[in-house]
Motif scaffolding. Structure first.
Motif, PDB file in Angstrom:
ATOM      1  N   CYS A 187       0.838  -1.198   0.000  1.00 14.48           N
ATOM      2  CA  CYS A 187       0.000   0.000   0.000  1.00 14.48           C
ATOM      3  C   CYS A 187       0.875   1.251   0.000  1.00 14.48           C
ATOM      4  N   PRO A 188       1.443   1.571  -1.179  1.00 16.49           N
ATOM      5  CA  PRO A 188       2.331   2.746  -1.235  1.00 16.49           C
ATOM      6  C   PRO A 188       1.574   3.977  -0.747  1.00 16.49           C
ATOM      7  N   GLY A 189       2.230   4.775   0.044  1.00 19.64           N
ATOM      8  CA  GLY A 189       1.591   5.982   0.546  1.00 19.64           C
ATOM      9  C   GLY A 189       0.892   5.798   1.874  1.00 19.64           C
ATOM     10  N   ALA A 190       0.772   4.553   2.346  1.00 18.34           N
ATOM     11  CA  ALA A 190       0.177   4.345   3.672  1.00 18.34           C
ATOM     12  C   ALA A 190       1.062   4.994   4.718  1.00 18.34           C
ATOM     13  N   SER A 191       0.451   5.644   5.689  1.00 16.29           N
ATOM     14  CA  SER A 191       1.264   6.222   6.736  1.00 16.29           C
ATOM     15  C   SER A 191       1.151   5.364   7.982  1.00 16.29           C
ATOM     16  N   VAL A 192       2.294   5.058   8.580  1.00 17.24           N
ATOM     17  CA  VAL A 192       2.368   4.122   9.700  1.00 17.24           C
ATOM     18  C   VAL A 192       2.844   4.862  10.946  1.00 17.24           C
ATOM     19  N   ILE A 193       2.085   4.751  12.022  1.00 13.60           N
ATOM     20  CA  ILE A 193       2.489   5.316  13.310  1.00 13.60           C
ATOM     21  C   ILE A 193       2.953   4.177  14.205  1.00 13.60           C
ATOM     22  N   ASP A 194       4.219   4.213  14.605  1.00 10.93           N
ATOM     23  CA  ASP A 194       4.732   3.210  15.527  1.00 10.93           C
ATOM     24  C   ASP A 194       4.313   3.568  16.946  1.00 10.93           C
ATOM     25  N   ILE A 195       3.481   2.731  17.558  1.00  9.19           N
ATOM     26  CA  ILE A 195       3.080   2.992  18.951  1.00  9.19           C
ATOM     27  C   ILE A 195       4.264   2.706  19.862  1.00  9.19           C
ATOM     28  N   THR A 196       4.759   1.503  19.827  1.00  6.82           N
ATOM     29  CA  THR A 196       6.045   1.164  20.434  1.00  6.82           C
ATOM     30  C   THR A 196       6.404  -0.234  19.952  1.00  6.82           C
ATOM     31  N   HIS A 197       7.702  -0.529  19.904  1.00 10.04           N
ATOM     32  CA  HIS A 197       8.152  -1.890  19.652  1.00 10.04           C
ATOM     33  C   HIS A 197       8.979  -2.390  20.830  1.00 10.04           C
ATOM     34  N   GLY A 198       8.831  -1.715  21.947  1.00 14.81           N
ATOM     35  CA  GLY A 198       9.600  -2.032  23.142  1.00 14.81           C
ATOM     36  C   GLY A 198       8.820  -2.835  24.169  1.00 14.81           C
ATOM     37  N   ILE A 199       7.679  -3.410  23.793  1.00 10.17           N
ATOM     38  CA  ILE A 199       6.977  -4.314  24.708  1.00 10.17           C
ATOM     39  C   ILE A 199       7.943  -5.449  25.057  1.00 10.17           C
ATOM     40  N   PRO A 200       8.080  -5.802  26.348  1.00  9.26           N
ATOM     41  CA  PRO A 200       8.997  -6.893  26.685  1.00  9.26           C
ATOM     42  C   PRO A 200       8.595  -8.165  25.922  1.00  9.26           C
ATOM     43  N   ARG A 201       9.618  -8.888  25.461  1.00  6.99           N
ATOM     44  CA  ARG A 201       9.375 -10.062  24.620  1.00  6.99           C
ATOM     45  C   ARG A 201       8.306 -10.984  25.202  1.00  6.99           C
ATOM     46  N   HIS A 202       7.309 -11.286  24.403  1.00  5.47           N
ATOM     47  CA  HIS A 202       6.277 -12.275  24.721  1.00  5.47           C
ATOM     48  C   HIS A 202       5.315 -11.837  25.821  1.00  5.47           C
ATOM     49  N   ASP A 203       5.364 -10.569  26.228  1.00  8.19           N
ATOM     50  CA  ASP A 203       4.485 -10.099  27.301  1.00  8.19           C
ATOM     51  C   ASP A 203       3.154  -9.638  26.693  1.00  8.19           C
ATOM     52  N   VAL A 204       2.287 -10.623  26.455  1.00  9.80           N
ATOM     53  CA  VAL A 204       1.006 -10.364  25.788  1.00  9.80           C
ATOM     54  C   VAL A 204       0.172  -9.365  26.596  1.00  9.80           C
ATOM     55  N   ARG A 205       0.155  -9.531  27.922  1.00 14.37           N
ATOM     56  CA  ARG A 205      -0.699  -8.669  28.729  1.00 14.37           C
ATOM     57  C   ARG A 205      -0.269  -7.210  28.658  1.00 14.37           C
ATOM     58  N   LEU A 206       1.041  -6.995  28.775  1.00  9.91           N
ATOM     59  CA  LEU A 206       1.509  -5.617  28.722  1.00  9.91           C
ATOM     60  C   LEU A 206       1.259  -5.018  27.333  1.00  9.91           C
TER      61      LEU A 206
END
Lengths: 279, 279, 279
Positions: A33-52
């Motif tokens: 989807c060229p032109g789609a704008s993406v907002i990164d919320i965070t990629h720092g969730i601790p590994r595998h921490d589904v609840r957080l």
């Protein structure tokens, strides 16, 4: 598929910043989807921490433009059969938010915030998926291309197979409860600043007689601490503990210019009890 | 210079997230080519690790829109004379990808993936460079402005001096080889999740008689380990070792819900030997 | 409010990458000003380090497109009364840059770089703010929505109450000074690579008789070190100390392929003395 501008995509994951995983998902979205704008919320969730991940998604989404909300915290990636988790996309009843991710509870709290699920599809065999599908990187091979297609105007029914909303997994969360003059609560998570977010609401806090400005006694792992129930950090002296309602309307413990996590030596799932201080 | 929309720029570096270096490069690009869209692949490459940067770039580029691919891992920045490294931009034979970076092997593996180099220029004295050029921040002063110019439609010949493709530096990589019933391999790198990526291919693995589902014996630093050759993490119990083909079609070692890096106490360049397990 | 394309927003903070704070601010901006493009300068400023944030902002801004410059390092968030800090937006005299942030000195060094402040407003009660305002997350509730409004074409007078430029807080910085043959200097900060940035200028260095290529004696915490005054890292052997003018035109100490921070065991605010080496 649509002539309209692409929907905004938001993206949350536990991929971290050390590898190319996040960037690769951005690339896949940009190709689909060229032109789609993406907002990164965070990629720092601790590994595998589904609840957080689920809590962070619920906190963030009301502040995001309504659009496509991609979330990946996926300890069960690649599992098959009984242990397998579905890959899903869903639309919420209110605001028609579209959420995409593994069906392991990650999307549950946010979906509920928007009135629950109006429609859901299983995207594990989506026609949008990239072949060959790897066993370990469904972000790249399933979730990102589906997010790109939906931002480009595709309908849910075009990217997956129908799924009953009632089949989606829920998210088990601890619940604070009153026990006489005590409120038995739990730490939901410790944030970047060492603040401890609790599962207690302001209503529960007032039910045990606490008023803004008052003192609260906290029992945790056999130790007793005293905090002030305050509206902001600066209401207490530096290095002192406070109980406050945080920016996501959840009760939390913090230390002014310090870390409650370190002071109380507490983390996720710790039980603690609060009551109005006698003195 | 062009009326077309700007090309997409992808950006990989070892600048990290603690300083303003990455942001400054984004700013320089935005000033030279307003409206250019930049995809950050990662800036978490370990400092000065040219090989890992090269591998990450090769893994990511097939998933990126064809465009301008900026990569900076540059231990030799500012060196002159014999020790000096060139700053280069090049176009690949297939897909006409444009790669920009220091000529220290960083671009080599990705260039090869796209059929090799069709045209290359030395951009050390590019008319696009920012003056005065600092000795230590060529990302800002040379690489980013050239990336912006190329995204804006400039041709390679406009941003640098012609250079023979054969003059570009190669990237020395270890190579797995068969030794009777053993495969002698090496760890290329350990990823964010503690998975160990090897220099072995699936073909080499089958040459020593390994089949999916079988057991493999691993010798490393005098110790012997056993792993299952599996297609995904969940094929082995939690905390158990597996050998698998990763999402980039490279053989790798992992621990289900754990870290192979920690279990084997292994890192980049470690030698290890694999053979079919006797039992 | 305007028909023109939105102004570029740059964004620097100490929010880190582990939580959703940065992403939420992006979301708020995107809701207020769809299509605004945001350049993240860095969010890795050490928590509450206003001075380092101010220096990073000053270093970065000349390389950023002129626009809306949002910066948040805010140890005093939520404080009221005497201890309270204002939330402000200002326009610089040169280039009409618009800076937004807490009035705690964070914006001071960058404002000065652009000729000082032409107009300032207090945005603590901005009509653009999100209600209810939290006590702890003014980035989301005040700064980001005001940045979005200004990018969308709003005027300063529309987003806050007039404020005299002379009422804005300054930023106390150490100052190097000459003391006979010595230059008494200070470490302003240690960057990601362990380079120590000093408060000394090239003019001050030449006043004590130092010339490029010469040796310099450094006294720090009772120990004496020798460095070469060089133009780039590669001018000294690996693991050797050098004094150089950094990419931001500030004097700095570094170790070629190493860390001056570790070698000298020095950090922010350390005092050190430099003179021409006798030998």
């Amino acid at each position: 598929m649509s002539n309209a501008s692409p929907a905004v995509i938001t993206f949350l994951s536990d991929y971290g910043y050390g590898d190319e995983f996040v960037g690769v998902c951005h690339g896949v979205i940009a190709r689909r989807c060229p032109g789609a704008s993406v907002i990164d919320i965070t990629h720092g969730i601790p590994r595998h921490d589904v609840r957080l991940g689920a809590l962070a998604l619920r906190s963030a989404l009301p502040y995001m433009p309504s659009g496509i909300h991609l979330a990946i915290v996926d300890p069960g990636v690649g599992a098959v059969g009984e242990d397998g988790r579905r890959a899903v996309a869903l639309r919420t009843i209110e605001q028609a938010r579209v959420l995409i991710g593994p069906d392991n509870g990650l999307l549950a709290a946010a979906s509920e915030l928007f009135g629950g699920v109006a429609e859901a599809v299983d995207i594990g065999r989506s026609p949008e998926r990239l072949e060959p599908i790897s066993a370990t990187f469904h972000g790249r091979d399933i979730f990102a291309p589906v997010a790109g297609a939906l931002a480009d105007g595709a309908q849910l029914a075009e990217v997956g197979d129908p799924l009953a909303a009632t089949d989606l997994r829920e998210l088990p969360l601890p619940t604070a409860h009153r026990d006489g003059e005590w409120l038995r609560a739990h730490v939901l998570h410790a944030d970047h600043f060492g603040n401890l977010i609790l599962d207690a609401t302001q209503v529960q806090i007032s039910e045990i007689g606490l008023r803004l400005g008052g003192q609260v006694e906290i029992e945790l792992a056999g130790a007793t601490h005293t905090a002030r129930y305050a509206s902001t950090f600066a209401d207490v002296p530096a290095h002192k503990l406070l109980l406050y309602e945080d920016a996501q309307q959840m009760m939390a413990l913090a230390v002014n210019r310090g870390s409650a996590e370190r002071l109380l030596d507490a983390g996720s799932d710790c039980e603690l009890s609060l009551r109005r201080s006698g003195t």
